[in-house]
Design a protein around this motif. Structure first.
Motif, PDB file in Angstrom:
ATOM      1  N   GLY A 280       0.866  -1.192   0.000  1.00  0.00           N
ATOM      2  CA  GLY A 280       0.000   0.000   0.000  1.00  0.00           C
ATOM      3  C   GLY A 280       0.892   1.228   0.000  1.00  0.00           C
ATOM      4  N   LYS A 281       0.580   2.203  -0.849  1.00  0.00           N
ATOM      5  CA  LYS A 281       1.531   3.299  -1.000  1.00  0.00           C
ATOM      6  C   LYS A 281       1.524   4.243   0.203  1.00  0.00           C
ATOM      7  CE  LYS A 281      -1.307   6.541  -3.792  1.00  0.00           C
ATOM      8  NZ  LYS A 281      -1.796   7.288  -2.656  1.00  0.00           N
ATOM      9  N   ASP A 282       0.460   4.191   1.029  1.00  0.00           N
ATOM     10  CA  ASP A 282       0.409   5.065   2.198  1.00  0.00           C
ATOM     11  C   ASP A 282       0.758   4.339   3.506  1.00  0.00           C
ATOM     12  OD1 ASP A 282      -0.321   7.277   0.730  1.00  0.00           O
ATOM     13  OD2 ASP A 282      -2.470   6.768   0.821  1.00  0.00           O
ATOM     14  N   ALA A 283       0.912   3.027   3.436  1.00  0.00           N
ATOM     15  CA  ALA A 283       1.042   2.244   4.662  1.00  0.00           C
ATOM     16  C   ALA A 283       2.302   2.622   5.440  1.00  0.00           C
ATOM     17  CB  ALA A 283       1.054   0.760   4.328  1.00  0.00           C
ATOM     18  N   TRP A 284       2.124   2.972   6.721  1.00  0.00           N
ATOM     19  CA  TRP A 284       3.276   3.213   7.613  1.00  0.00           C
ATOM     20  C   TRP A 284       3.878   1.854   7.969  1.00  0.00           C
ATOM     21  CZ3 TRP A 284       6.579   6.735   9.081  1.00  0.00           C
ATOM     22  CH2 TRP A 284       7.329   6.548  10.252  1.00  0.00           C
ATOM     23  N   PRO A 285       5.191   1.699   7.790  1.00  0.00           N
ATOM     24  CA  PRO A 285       5.761   0.345   7.899  1.00  0.00           C
ATOM     25  C   PRO A 285       5.829  -0.239   9.316  1.00  0.00           C
ATOM     26  CG  PRO A 285       7.462   1.947   7.340  1.00  0.00           C
ATOM     27  CD  PRO A 285       6.164   2.681   7.270  1.00  0.00           C
ATOM     28  N   ILE A 286       5.824   0.596  10.381  1.00  0.00           N
ATOM     29  CA  ILE A 286       5.896   0.012  11.732  1.00  0.00           C
ATOM     30  C   ILE A 286       4.555   0.215  12.434  1.00  0.00           C
ATOM     31  CG2 ILE A 286       7.402  -0.340  13.715  1.00  0.00           C
ATOM     32  CD1 ILE A 286       9.402   1.531  12.496  1.00  0.00           C
ATOM     33  N   THR A 287       3.579  -0.565  12.046  1.00  0.00           N
ATOM     34  CA  THR A 287       2.247  -0.486  12.632  1.00  0.00           C
ATOM     35  C   THR A 287       1.970  -1.787  13.376  1.00  0.00           C
ATOM     36  OG1 THR A 287       1.578   0.835  10.730  1.00  0.00           O
ATOM     37  CG2 THR A 287      -0.184  -0.045  12.084  1.00  0.00           C
ATOM     38  N   GLY A 288       1.203  -1.697  14.442  1.00  0.00           N
ATOM     39  CA  GLY A 288       0.875  -2.916  15.181  1.00  0.00           C
ATOM     40  C   GLY A 288      -0.443  -2.781  15.909  1.00  0.00           C
ATOM     41  N   ALA A 289      -1.068  -3.930  16.194  1.00  0.00           N
ATOM     42  CA  ALA A 289      -2.297  -3.930  16.985  1.00  0.00           C
ATOM     43  C   ALA A 289      -1.966  -4.388  18.393  1.00  0.00           C
ATOM     44  CB  ALA A 289      -3.320  -4.863  16.353  1.00  0.00           C
ATOM     45  N   THR A 290      -2.884  -4.131  19.319  1.00  0.00           N
ATOM     46  CA  THR A 290      -2.726  -4.662  20.676  1.00  0.00           C
ATOM     47  C   THR A 290      -3.858  -5.648  20.921  1.00  0.00           C
ATOM     48  OG1 THR A 290      -2.468  -4.113  23.003  1.00  0.00           O
ATOM     49  CG2 THR A 290      -3.974  -2.727  21.745  1.00  0.00           C
ATOM     50  N   PHE A 291      -3.608  -6.624  21.773  1.00  0.00           N
ATOM     51  CA  PHE A 291      -4.487  -7.796  21.847  1.00  0.00           C
ATOM     52  C   PHE A 291      -5.025  -8.047  23.252  1.00  0.00           C
ATOM     53  CE2 PHE A 291      -1.639  -8.207  18.327  1.00  0.00           C
ATOM     54  CZ  PHE A 291      -2.412  -8.745  17.313  1.00  0.00           C
ATOM     55  N   ILE A 292      -6.205  -8.704  23.277  1.00  0.00           N
ATOM     56  CA  ILE A 292      -6.812  -9.154  24.536  1.00  0.00           C
ATOM     57  C   ILE A 292      -6.725 -10.679  24.578  1.00  0.00           C
ATOM     58  CG2 ILE A 292      -9.005  -9.383  25.790  1.00  0.00           C
ATOM     59  CD1 ILE A 292      -7.865  -6.623  25.944  1.00  0.00           C
ATOM     60  N   LEU A 293      -6.447 -11.206  25.771  1.00  0.00           N
ATOM     61  CA  LEU A 293      -6.359 -12.657  25.958  1.00  0.00           C
ATOM     62  C   LEU A 293      -7.405 -13.101  26.975  1.00  0.00           C
ATOM     63  CD1 LEU A 293      -2.494 -12.846  26.336  1.00  0.00           C
ATOM     64  CD2 LEU A 293      -3.786 -13.813  24.444  1.00  0.00           C
ATOM     65  N   MET A 294      -8.162 -14.151  26.620  1.00  0.00           N
ATOM     66  CA  MET A 294      -9.146 -14.714  27.556  1.00  0.00           C
ATOM     67  C   MET A 294      -9.104 -16.230  27.478  1.00  0.00           C
ATOM     68  SD  MET A 294     -12.487 -12.407  26.882  1.00  0.00           S
ATOM     69  CE  MET A 294     -13.465 -13.086  28.217  1.00  0.00           C
ATOM     70  N   HIS A 295      -9.530 -16.857  28.562  1.00  0.00           N
ATOM     71  CA  HIS A 295      -9.642 -18.310  28.527  1.00  0.00           C
ATOM     72  C   HIS A 295     -10.860 -18.701  27.690  1.00  0.00           C
ATOM     73  CE1 HIS A 295      -6.489 -19.547  31.282  1.00  0.00           C
ATOM     74  NE2 HIS A 295      -6.739 -18.439  31.941  1.00  0.00           N
ATOM     75  N   ARG A 296     -10.714 -19.744  26.885  1.00  0.00           N
ATOM     76  CA  ARG A 296     -11.839 -20.200  26.076  1.00  0.00           C
ATOM     77  C   ARG A 296     -12.911 -20.830  26.959  1.00  0.00           C
ATOM     78  NH1 ARG A 296     -11.609 -21.039  20.787  1.00  0.00           N
ATOM     79  NH2 ARG A 296      -9.860 -20.077  19.705  1.00  0.00           N
ATOM     80  N   GLN A 297     -12.445 -21.586  27.954  1.00  0.00           N
ATOM     81  CA  GLN A 297     -13.382 -22.268  28.857  1.00  0.00           C
ATOM     82  C   GLN A 297     -13.522 -21.426  30.121  1.00  0.00           C
ATOM     83  OE1 GLN A 297     -14.937 -25.324  28.039  1.00  0.00           O
ATOM     84  NE2 GLN A 297     -16.199 -24.652  29.756  1.00  0.00           N
ATOM     85  N   GLN A 298     -14.697 -20.844  30.334  1.00  0.00           N
ATOM     86  CA  GLN A 298     -14.888 -19.950  31.471  1.00  0.00           C
ATOM     87  C   GLN A 298     -15.697 -20.642  32.559  1.00  0.00           C
ATOM     88  OE1 GLN A 298     -13.852 -16.773  31.941  1.00  0.00           O
ATOM     89  NE2 GLN A 298     -12.823 -16.474  29.972  1.00  0.00           N
ATOM     90  N   SER A 299     -15.233 -20.502  33.823  1.00  0.00           N
ATOM     91  CA  SER A 299     -16.035 -21.055  34.912  1.00  0.00           C
ATOM     92  C   SER A 299     -17.084 -20.036  35.359  1.00  0.00           C
ATOM     93  CB  SER A 299     -15.129 -21.439  36.087  1.00  0.00           C
ATOM     94  OG  SER A 299     -14.350 -20.327  36.459  1.00  0.00           O
ATOM     95  N   ASP A 300     -16.789 -18.766  35.110  1.00  0.00           N
ATOM     96  CA  ASP A 300     -17.716 -17.706  35.517  1.00  0.00           C
ATOM     97  C   ASP A 300     -18.215 -16.994  34.262  1.00  0.00           C
ATOM     98  OD1 ASP A 300     -19.060 -15.568  36.505  1.00  0.00           O
ATOM     99  OD2 ASP A 300     -17.375 -14.706  37.605  1.00  0.00           O
ATOM    100  N   ALA A 301     -19.363 -17.464  33.752  1.00  0.00           N
ATOM    101  CA  ALA A 301     -19.855 -16.960  32.474  1.00  0.00           C
ATOM    102  C   ALA A 301     -20.199 -15.476  32.535  1.00  0.00           C
ATOM    103  CB  ALA A 301     -21.082 -17.759  32.036  1.00  0.00           C
ATOM    104  N   ALA A 302     -20.690 -15.014  33.697  1.00  0.00           N
ATOM    105  CA  ALA A 302     -21.134 -13.621  33.800  1.00  0.00           C
ATOM    106  C   ALA A 302     -19.971 -12.661  33.588  1.00  0.00           C
ATOM    107  CB  ALA A 302     -21.788 -13.386  35.158  1.00  0.00           C
ATOM    108  N   THR A 303     -18.822 -12.964  34.219  1.00  0.00           N
ATOM    109  CA  THR A 303     -17.661 -12.095  34.090  1.00  0.00           C
ATOM    110  C   THR A 303     -17.179 -12.062  32.646  1.00  0.00           C
ATOM    111  OG1 THR A 303     -17.029 -12.658  36.333  1.00  0.00           O
ATOM    112  CG2 THR A 303     -15.347 -11.646  34.986  1.00  0.00           C
ATOM    113  N   ALA A 304     -17.067 -13.235  32.034  1.00  0.00           N
ATOM    114  CA  ALA A 304     -16.592 -13.303  30.653  1.00  0.00           C
ATOM    115  C   ALA A 304     -17.533 -12.541  29.731  1.00  0.00           C
ATOM    116  CB  ALA A 304     -16.483 -14.761  30.218  1.00  0.00           C
ATOM    117  N   LYS A 305     -18.819 -12.690  30.001  1.00  0.00           N
ATOM    118  CA  LYS A 305     -19.812 -11.984  29.193  1.00  0.00           C
ATOM    119  C   LYS A 305     -19.600 -10.475  29.309  1.00  0.00           C
ATOM    120  CE  LYS A 305     -24.683 -11.190  28.565  1.00  0.00           C
ATOM    121  NZ  LYS A 305     -26.026 -11.253  29.098  1.00  0.00           N
ATOM    122  N   ALA A 306     -19.338 -10.029  30.532  1.00  0.00           N
ATOM    123  CA  ALA A 306     -19.140  -8.592  30.756  1.00  0.00           C
ATOM    124  C   ALA A 306     -17.915  -8.090  29.990  1.00  0.00           C
ATOM    125  CB  ALA A 306     -18.991  -8.313  32.245  1.00  0.00           C
TER     126      ALA A 306
END
Lengths: 358, 282, 320
Positions: A280-306
């Protein structure tokens, strides 16, 4: 004697008590009534998550407390289950996610910007390429009058100063992006490698973005790298970088977005994707995203939902706030992909904990 | 001393010594003034009523440091209460009971080692001890880490000042029929209270601004919470995070917070000093 | 000077109740002292467990090599060890005479009215958060130091001399020497306040008799006061040294954070505490985390060694 010390302590507490008293009148400062969700990790998105948390507390009453303890800390804490979610600037590889039963998704993007202290040179008045940046950080190019730099900057008046290399002293997602970029574009950087802290061949380390910015400002001839917000808010002399299409681009929000738009997220399992040196002719070469990590198997569904509803809300309503703080929102197509991935977070009953209303 | 006139060289040494003492104090005060001036210059702009009445804001929003101030006060009070109790007892044991026994020597040595334990490692230890097993960050864990940092300072100073109390003091009390515990409580501690207070104040000063041990124990909290069983807001971590941020309003709050800690230490020191009499010295 | 308190225990006229209370009191004190031992024991055990992978992988090399490469996963602690020892020793060398001067000033020379304010001011120096020292060091002290100390020192050093080697470096104030000076300011109040308390405990009769013999203040301090408080004074110094060895934030901001051996006084370096503070939060690899924890254990070993050495020296002095 002990009594006296206690008295002194009690006096301190008494000093603070009126403060607690007057908070009642303030209205805003009441102790939260609902459950509180804690997350911890990456430093880079912390100001934005704080902003989103504040807005949502008012809008929906959801109290989410995010604290910046570093990406490594975020990964360790989610593995130890001391927090509801972790955050990292450095995406985990799909196999690591698999091993720990984690789900990962990006939330927002930013860029890393080379900054310099060159008397007489204005922001954007310096052009660099990735391999040249690598040579500078390797300690091979040591003077601003070096022919390699002069060749790129015909017409610019560069001072005849020695180059002082400044890097982050603390482990950091910013360093991870920067060194990953150098590894991508400059073969000679391979011996140093890419990580959140590396064995720097040259220069000195500043603590945090702020430490790097301060060192660069105080040392004529210094070069460093900081997150975009720091370069912008401090009005520092940034460099133009040559991107994959050969164009010299400036670090701007639009150019970060251009880098993300050119990337193919559908072919990245677990969203493991670095937005470095994208086409891409405008793309800045040092770009990055930041990420969230969660457990796939949750014991407390309400918290994960929130947690998921928090980011769903932020995706819908938080883009303006992100831009105001110099972050770059994800493209809509990527947001849709992320929402689809959330069905992977399941409660004790095996059903997805959250269904985004689309 | 080999100079022609011994009297002259004695006098010269005396003058050089006196000048040095004045100079040393002057330099210490200059350093303090320079730091306080920097704090004041940066911090006073961020001080307003909202600092005391509202919780920590996101960048660009209005807010203050109320949650951090309350959290810090709660944790420091709990930590100091525990640390003074344990520290004074342990210091007393070393000075009054251990004497030169082997175990006493070991404990003394151990205490000196603990003095240099980097606060971040103490935080990690408490993290492994309390946070991980309980699956959550808490203000109590933060207080425990702070107490662990304060105790060695109190032990060290308590033992030192107790040991310097004259034996005659104890003999006089015991001769009057007082049991040992009463002698120590009412006579020895009382005589040594100035020094013990100094120890407690130094300990408080040390823990009031500690960031590293809180990061992995109390964590921090964006919102107001009076529950020490949950992540608890505190000034040092807020200062650390805000001071290094890119946003001016956060940096102003950081400096205001740093100034508040300095003022709090000053206030506690003055209150404590006023409540004890200064040892008379002719 | 360890007072013979034996007489206290053989004193007459103690009631049965008194004895029970005495036993309980002593037991409580003993429990508190033992708690210290348990705390250190727990601390060391947790560090040893956490750092074990590093010791297992690198063995003794961990102690004498200075490579610190998180990408290749090769770690050696000697650079940080040397940095810690140099900065702490320099800080103590700077702080000790000044702290003594301050303590003596407060006890012997200070006008009565100023005694309390100045004493409080010095204690306040101990209460300034370490992050403030760091920020002040980075934004105020480092530029000043670079301009008024480092530059002149570099200019004045003759080419080719040892002095030139000692002063080589980038003149931006982030180096071993400026970190040591910040540390010295930080530990000064700990030593000064404790020394002051110790000097105040000297019975007036002891000093007055020395003055009565025509001694000068200097002689009284040197020959009477200091010997009188010697063992306590060592404690005060240990208090300062302990803080210097373990101080994290302030050093991290101003030392320049370069791994490996510092080549001059004005070279960037790293200490054990600063390395841990810098890298722990972001360390993800098992070996990286383990090496940082192992570094923490090394700091304890250093403290052990320094303390043991101090005890040896004092023990000898006390006997002579």
């Amino acid at each position: 004697m002990i009594r006296r010390v206690f008295l002194a302590l009690a006096a301190t507490a008494a000093l603070a008590a009126p403060l607690a008293g007057c908070s009642g009148k303030g209205g805003e400062a009441k102790a939260p009534a609902g459950p509180q969700i804690s997350g911890a990790g990456a430093t880079f998105p912390a100001p934005l998550y704080a902003k989103w948390a504040e807005a949502q507390k008012q809008a929906t009453g959801l109290t989410l407390n995010y604290q910046a303890i570093g990406s490594g800390g975020g990964i360790k804490q989610i593995e130890a289950k001391t927090v509801a979610f972790g955050a990292s600037d450095k995406p985990l590889k799909p196999e690591d996610l698999e091993k720990n039963g984690l789900l990962q998704f990006p939330t927002v993007m930013g860029g890393v910007v080379p900054v310099a202290n060159l008397p007489g040179v204005t922001p954007g008045g310096l052009k660099l390429t990735g391999p040249l940046l690598a040579d500078i950080y390797l300690g091979k190019v040591t003077k601003w009058s070096d022919p390699a730099i002069a060749a790129l900057n015909a017409g610019a008046k560069l001072p005849n100063l020695p180059i002082t290399v400044v890097h982050r002293s603390d482990g950091s997602g910013t360093s991870f992006l920067f060194t990953s970029y150098l590894t991508t574009v400059a073969p000679q950087w391979a011996k140093v490698g890419a990580s959140d802290s590396v064995a720097w061949p040259a220069g000195l380390g500043g603590k945090g973005n702020d430490g790097v910015a301060a060192m660069v400002k105080q040392t004529p001839g210094a070069i460093g790298y900081v997150e975009y917000a720091y370069a912008k808010q401090n009005g520092m002399t940034y460099a133009l970088l040559q991107n994959a299409s050969g164009a010299f681009v400036a670090p701007t929000a639009a150019n970060f977005a251009a880098a993300a738009a050119g990337a193919d997220w559908t072919k990245a399992p677990g969203f493991y994707l670095l937005l470095l040196n994208q086409p891409g002719k405008d793309a800045w070469p040092i770009t990055g995203a930041t990420f969230i990590l969660m457990h796939r198997q949750q014991s407390d569904a309400a918290t994960a939902k929130a947690v998921l509803s928090f980011y769903d809300w932020a995706f819908k309503n938080g883009d303006a706030q992100a831009q105001a703080l110099d972050y770059v929102p994800l493209p809509d197509a990527v947001k849709t992909l992320v929402r689809q991935s959330w069905s992977g977070v399941v409660g004790p009953d095996g059903k997805p904990v959250y269904q985004p209303a689309s | 001393m080999s100079a022609g006139s011994p009297r002259l060289s004695r006098r010269a040494a005396e003058y050089a010594f006196l000048v040095f003492c004045w100079l040393a104090t002057g330099l210490a005060l200059v350093a303090l003034a320079a730091i306080l001036w920097a704090l004041f210059k940066q911090g006073v702009g961020g001080l307003n009523l909202a600092v005391f009445t509202r919780s920590t804001p996101a960048p660009g929003s209005e807010g203050g440091l109320l949650n951090a101030i309350l959290g810090s006060v709660m944790m420091c009070v709990v930590a100091m209460a525990g640390a003074v109790a344990v520290g004074v007892m342990a210091g007393t044991w070393l000075a009054e009971f251990a004497k030169d026994s082997a175990y006493g020597k070991v404990v003394r040595f151990v205490n000196d080692v603990l003095l240099s334990a980097p606060s971040i490692l103490v935080g990690l230890f408490v993290y492994e001890l309390l946070v991980r097993p309980m699956k959550g960050f808490s203000g109590y864990a933060g207080a425990a880490a702070l107490a662990l940092l304060a105790i060695p300072v109190i032990v060290r100073t308590t033992e030192d000042v107790l040991r310097l109390q004259p034996v005659a003091l104890r003999e006089a009390s015991v001769a009057l029929g007082a049991p040992v515990w009463k002698t120590i409580l009412a006579v020895v501690w009382k005589a040594a209270q100035g020094g013990m207070l100094t120890g407690a104040l130094l300990a408080f000063a040390r823990i009031s601004g500690e960031t590293a041990p809180l990061l992995f124990t109390a964590l921090n909290n964006q919102f107001l919470s009076l529950d020490l069983g949950k992540p608890t807001a505190n000034l040092p971590v807020v200062i650390f995070q805000y001071a290094l941020s890119a946003y001016d309003d956060w940096r102003r709050l950081a400096w205001a917070g740093a100034m508040l800690i300095a003022v709090a230490v000053l206030a506690v020191t003055i209150i404590a000093r006023l409540s004890t009499r200064e040892p008379k010295r002719s | 000077m360890s007072a013979e308190t034996d007489q206290v225990e053989t004193a007459p006229a103690r009631t049965a109740k008194g004895v029970v209370f005495d036993r309980t009191f002593e037991a409580l004190c003993f429990a508190a002292a033992t708690l210290l031992l348990t705390a250190l024991g727990g601390l060391i055990v947790s560090l040893a467990i956490g750092g074990w992978p590093a010791f297992r992988t690198f063995g003794l090399r961990f102690f004498y090599t200075s490579t610190w490469d998180p990408v290749q996963e090769v770690y050696g602690a000697s650079g940080a060890i040397v940095g810690t020892l140099i900065t702490s020793a320099l800080a103590l060398a700077f702080a000790l005479p000044f702290a003594l001067g301050v303590a003596i000033f407060l006890v012997e020379l200070c006008p009565e009215r100023l005694r309390r304010p100045i004493g409080t001011a010095v204690e306040l120096l101990a209460g300034i958060p370490s992050i403030v020292y760091g920020m002040w060091g980075l934004f105020v002290f480092a530029p000043w130091f670079a301009k008024h100390v480092q530059m002149p020192a570099m200019m004045a050093s003759p080419p080719g001399s040892v002095w030139e080697k000692l002063t080589a470096g980038v003149p931006n104030g982030a180096n071993i020497l400026s970190a040591s000076l910040i540390l010295a300011i930080m530990i000064l109040p700990f030593i000064a306040a404790t020394m002051r308390e110790l000097l105040l405990t000297i019975p007036p009769a002891v000093r007055e008799s020395a003055y009565g013999l025509g001694s000068t203040t200097f002689e009284v301090i040197r020959k009477v006061s200091i010997p009188y408080v010697r063992s306590g004074a060592v404690g005060a110094i240990m208090l300062g040294l302990g803080r210097a060895l373990g101080e994290t934030m302030a050093v991290t901001f101003i030392i320049g954070n370069a791994h490996g051996f510092p080549s001059s006084l004005f070279a960037s370096g790293a200490t054990i505490a600063s390395t841990i503070a810098n890298e722990f939060a972001e360390a993800t690899g098992e070996l990286h985390t383990a090496s940082l924890v192992a570094l923490g254990l090394v700091l304890f070993i250093i403290t052990f060694a320094v303390l043991a050495l101090a005890r040896l020296l004092i023990g000898r002095q006390a006997h002579s």
